[in-house]
Enzyme design. Structure first.
Site, PDB file in Angstrom:
ATOM      1  N   SER A  12       0.859  -1.194   0.000  1.00  0.00           N
ATOM      2  CA  SER A  12       0.000   0.000   0.000  1.00  0.00           C
ATOM      3  C   SER A  12       0.889   1.235   0.000  1.00  0.00           C
ATOM      4  CB  SER A  12      -0.879   0.012   1.252  1.00  0.00           C
ATOM      5  OG  SER A  12      -1.295   1.346   1.506  1.00  0.00           O
ATOM      6  N   HIS A  47      -1.401  -1.547  -4.053  1.00  0.00           N
ATOM      7  CA  HIS A  47      -2.641  -1.182  -3.363  1.00  0.00           C
ATOM      8  C   HIS A  47      -2.741   0.326  -3.235  1.00  0.00           C
ATOM      9  CE1 HIS A  47      -6.065  -2.143  -0.735  1.00  0.00           C
ATOM     10  NE2 HIS A  47      -5.643  -1.202   0.073  1.00  0.00           N
ATOM     11  N   ASP A  81      -4.930   3.418  -1.770  1.00  0.00           N
ATOM     12  CA  ASP A  81      -5.962   3.769  -0.792  1.00  0.00           C
ATOM     13  C   ASP A  81      -6.529   5.154  -1.049  1.00  0.00           C
ATOM     14  OD1 ASP A  81      -3.888   2.041   1.407  1.00  0.00           O
ATOM     15  OD2 ASP A  81      -5.978   1.472   0.992  1.00  0.00           O
ATOM     16  N   MET A 111      -9.094   7.944   0.019  1.00  0.00           N
ATOM     17  CA  MET A 111      -9.904   8.337   1.180  1.00  0.00           C
ATOM     18  C   MET A 111     -10.458   9.751   0.965  1.00  0.00           C
ATOM     19  SD  MET A 111      -7.436   6.906   4.214  1.00  0.00           S
ATOM     20  CE  MET A 111      -6.725   5.265   4.144  1.00  0.00           C
ATOM     21  N   HIS A 128      -8.546   0.819  -3.724  1.00  0.00           N
ATOM     22  CA  HIS A 128      -9.412   0.625  -2.547  1.00  0.00           C
ATOM     23  C   HIS A 128     -10.129   1.936  -2.260  1.00  0.00           C
ATOM     24  CE1 HIS A 128      -9.495  -0.291   2.103  1.00  0.00           C
ATOM     25  NE2 HIS A 128     -10.699  -0.244   1.567  1.00  0.00           N
ATOM     26  N   MET A 131     -12.276   4.198  -0.290  1.00  0.00           N
ATOM     27  CA  MET A 131     -12.883   4.463   1.031  1.00  0.00           C
ATOM     28  C   MET A 131     -13.561   5.823   0.934  1.00  0.00           C
ATOM     29  SD  MET A 131      -9.697   2.991   3.224  1.00  0.00           S
ATOM     30  CE  MET A 131      -8.606   3.118   1.811  1.00  0.00           C
ATOM     31  N   MET A 172     -11.253  -5.779   5.998  1.00  0.00           N
ATOM     32  CA  MET A 172     -10.459  -4.812   6.759  1.00  0.00           C
ATOM     33  C   MET A 172     -10.114  -5.401   8.125  1.00  0.00           C
ATOM     34  SD  MET A 172      -9.870  -2.415   4.772  1.00  0.00           S
ATOM     35  CE  MET A 172      -8.903  -1.535   5.998  1.00  0.00           C
ATOM     36  N   PHE A 205      -6.165   4.933   8.178  1.00  0.00           N
ATOM     37  CA  PHE A 205      -4.746   5.222   8.414  1.00  0.00           C
ATOM     38  C   PHE A 205      -3.893   3.965   8.252  1.00  0.00           C
ATOM     39  CE2 PHE A 205      -5.871   9.312   9.998  1.00  0.00           C
ATOM     40  CZ  PHE A 205      -7.109   9.138  10.605  1.00  0.00           C
ATOM     41  N   GLY A 206      -2.638   4.175   7.929  1.00  0.00           N
ATOM     42  CA  GLY A 206      -1.695   3.054   7.908  1.00  0.00           C
ATOM     43  C   GLY A 206      -1.094   2.914   9.298  1.00  0.00           C
ATOM     44  N   ASP A 214      -6.489  -6.485   4.783  1.00  0.00           N
ATOM     45  CA  ASP A 214      -5.878  -5.157   4.754  1.00  0.00           C
ATOM     46  C   ASP A 214      -5.836  -4.510   6.132  1.00  0.00           C
ATOM     47  OD1 ASP A 214      -6.742  -2.063   2.914  1.00  0.00           O
ATOM     48  OD2 ASP A 214      -4.998  -2.645   4.120  1.00  0.00           O
ATOM     49  N   GLY A 215      -4.601  -4.245   6.621  1.00  0.00           N
ATOM     50  CA  GLY A 215      -4.472  -3.482   7.858  1.00  0.00           C
ATOM     51  C   GLY A 215      -3.726  -4.218   8.947  1.00  0.00           C
ATOM     52  N   GLY A 249       1.276  -1.829   4.245  1.00  0.00           N
ATOM     53  CA  GLY A 249       1.843  -0.504   3.974  1.00  0.00           C
ATOM     54  C   GLY A 249       3.078  -0.287   4.815  1.00  0.00           C
ATOM     55  N   SER A 250       2.863  -0.052   6.105  1.00  0.00           N
ATOM     56  CA  SER A 250       3.977   0.341   6.986  1.00  0.00           C
ATOM     57  C   SER A 250       5.029  -0.754   7.081  1.00  0.00           C
ATOM     58  CB  SER A 250       3.428   0.692   8.369  1.00  0.00           C
ATOM     59  OG  SER A 250       2.542  -0.317   8.790  1.00  0.00           O
TER      60      SER A 250
HETATM   61  C1  DX5 Z   1      -6.125   1.657   5.767  1.00  0.00           C
HETATM   62  C2  DX5 Z   1      -5.776   1.237   4.392  1.00  0.00           C
HETATM   63  C3  DX5 Z   1      -4.678   0.234   4.370  1.00  0.00           C
HETATM   64  C4  DX5 Z   1      -3.389   0.701   4.987  1.00  0.00           C
HETATM   65  C5  DX5 Z   1      -2.580  -0.494   5.405  1.00  0.00           C
HETATM   66  O1  DX5 Z   1      -7.368   2.222   5.789  1.00  0.00           O
HETATM   67  O2  DX5 Z   1      -6.894   0.710   3.721  1.00  0.00           O
HETATM   68  O3  DX5 Z   1      -4.454  -0.215   3.056  1.00  0.00           O
HETATM   69  O4  DX5 Z   1      -2.670   1.468   4.108  1.00  0.00           O
HETATM   70  O5  DX5 Z   1      -1.462  -0.067   6.086  1.00  0.00           O
HETATM   71  P1  DX5 Z   1      -0.740  -0.950   7.179  1.00  0.00           P
HETATM   72  O6  DX5 Z   1      -0.256  -2.182   6.501  1.00  0.00           O
HETATM   73  O7  DX5 Z   1       0.350  -0.107   7.665  1.00  0.00           O
HETATM   74  O8  DX5 Z   1      -1.742  -1.262   8.226  1.00  0.00           O
HETATM   75 ZN    ZN Z   2      -6.416  -0.337   1.811  1.00  0.00          ZN
END
Ligand code: DX5
Ligand code: ZN
Length: 434
Positions: free
Chosen positions: A7, A30, A32, A34, A63, A65, A134, A140-141, A172-173, A194-195
């Site tokens: 992500s 991926h 995101d 938002m 994705h 949101m 989810m 947030f990541g 995801d997450g 992501g992180s």
């Molecule tokens: C959060 C996003 C995720 C996020 C995942 O709402 O949909 O895709 O970027 O990040 P990590 O892996 O750091 O939880």
């Molecule tokens: Zn996502």
């Protein structure tokens, strides 16, 4: 096959093209989106997708949101999305939204938040290509993985299996090196991260994820065949060994053993008429499937168990215990592995009832077949060269001897491998392959 979808929410946006290149080893990317309304954060929109599209071969996994996603589906499709996922909570018309995505020539995904029931997917699961579960509250990541997602994932897996579709299960997450195995074991096919990926060197982090999964293929949703003739008197170890398996098939006397040692019920019991009747009392309160196979004098129970697996499309198994009734029990397991491989079933044998690598009078390995992940198969007659200490060289494999117990009875001399008449364990790992 498990895939990763990095992500870019956790990437360095000031250097996005480079960041995307750093994860070019994955099939998916991926994205995101938002809107600050569906989730308490604003990220980026279709212009970013449009900008990186020509710079990347990835499958763009967008994705959304955002509320009223229907309004933006065309735009995100035009920008270069390959998959567009909308949240069931974000629209009153999820079925229409899915059709709109498909009409744009994209793959359609639906996503549900941690607090949303799987039942919301009941009438849409056959329509979509992907379900995004989810495992954090979106927005947030870098958030913590919500533990209840594992059970939800298992239920979703069953739902998808029941729907008989190839729907991809994406999670995801909060996915990290500590929970990746559990998540895959619970049924995820596509992992968003992501992180964990973008903190430090993305390629190294991806390889670390892959390594963790590689080294536990036999722990994954595999089937365990419990054969009779188990030697273990180490109950604790036996319990540890069988714990990760969620599909257990007990063969013949294996059921009695399993029951006595673990009180654990297998999912299936298979045996011939005699054995099933011998243990009829035991079977009275058994709720799982009982499968009677017609005993075959040319086949051991173990081989009949493999036939059962083949018939039921079980293509990865672990075997514990030893097949009885064969001329030379010592070959039992090795022949069984060979039989499994010949039937296209990936198999390995887990301690404690393992015997391998028999020497014959010509001091060569008689037969040895794969038993752990770093699988290598040897031709029937192979000489093993002792290098140093516990290192051996064979077919360009640098083998180190590994054994968890009973090493004392192994006689290691130049080009003589082992003597396992006492049925103790010994196996080799190729440092290169492992
Ligand atoms: C959060 C996003 C995720 C996020 C995942 O709402 O949909 O895709 O970027 O990040 P990590 O892996 O750091 O939880
Ligand atoms: Zn996502």
């Amino acid at each position: 096959m498990v895939n990763f979808a990095p992500s870019i929410l956790s990437a360095d946006f000031s250097n996005l093209e480079e960041e995307v290149k750093k994860v070019s080893s994955t099939k998916y990317l991926h994205l995101d989106i938002m809107d600050g309304r569906f989730v308490p954060n604003i990220t980026y929109g279709s212009p970013i997708i449009k900008a990186i599209r020509p710079k990347s071969e990835h499958i763009f996994d967008t994705h959304l949101m955002i509320v009223e996603p229907e309004k933006y589906i065309k735009e995100f499709a035009k920008a270069g999305s390959d998959i567009i996922t909308v949240h069931v909570e974000a629209t009153n018309h999820i079925h229409r939204a899915v059709q709109m995505i498909k009409n744009e020539g994209c793959k359609a995904g639906v996503s549900i938040n941690p607090g949303t029931s799987l039942s919301t997917l009941e009438y849409i699961i056959d329509e979509v290509d992907l379900v995004l579960l989810m495992s954090v509250n979106p927005g947030f990541g870098g958030q913590k993985f919500i533990k209840s997602s594992l059970e939800k994932l298992e239920k979703l897996k069953k739902m998808v299996e029941k729907s008989n579709t190839d729907t991809v299960i994406e999670i995801d997450g909060g996915i990290n090196f500590g929970n990746i195995k559990e998540v895959v074991n619970a049924g995820a096919d596509l992992i968003v991260s992501g992180s964990t990926i973008f903190k430090g060197n993305p390629e190294e982090n991806l390889n670390k994820f892959r390594k963790i999964l590689e080294s536990s293929w036999f722990l994954m949703k595999e089937t365990l065949i419990v054969l009779n003739g188990l030697y273990t008197n180490n109950k604790k170890e036996f319990l540890k060994l069988i714990e990760p398996y969620n599909n257990i098939i007990a063969v013949d006397g294996g059921y009695k053993f399993l029951k006595e040692i673990t009180q654990k019920e297998p999912n299936t019991i298979i045996g011939d008429f005699d054995s099933l009747n011998r243990d009829s009392k035991l079977l009275n309160d058994f709720n799982g499937e009982i499968y009677e196979f017609s005993s075959d004098k040319d086949k051991t129970d173990g081989e009949l168990a493999i036939d059962y697996c083949k018939k039921n499309n079980i293509n990865k198994i672990s075997i514990i215990g030893a097949t009885g009734g064969r001329i030379d029990q010592q070959y039992g397991n090795i022949i069984l592995l060979d039989y499994a491989l010949k039937n296209g079933i990936q198999a390995n044998i887990i301690e404690p009832g393992l015997q391998i690598g028999i020497i014959d009078d010509k001091r060569t390995i008689k037969n040895m077949i794969n038993f752990t992940l770093s699988i290598f198969s040897l031709s029937k007659k192979t000489t093993i060269n002792k290098l140093t200490g516990v290192k051996y060289e064979l077919d360009n494999h640098i083998l180190t001897r590994e054994s968890s117990r009973g090493i004392s009875n192994i006689i290691l001399k130049k080009d003589v491998l082992i003597d396992v008449s006492k049925g103790k364990l010994l196996y080799f790992i190729c440092q290169k392959c492992w």
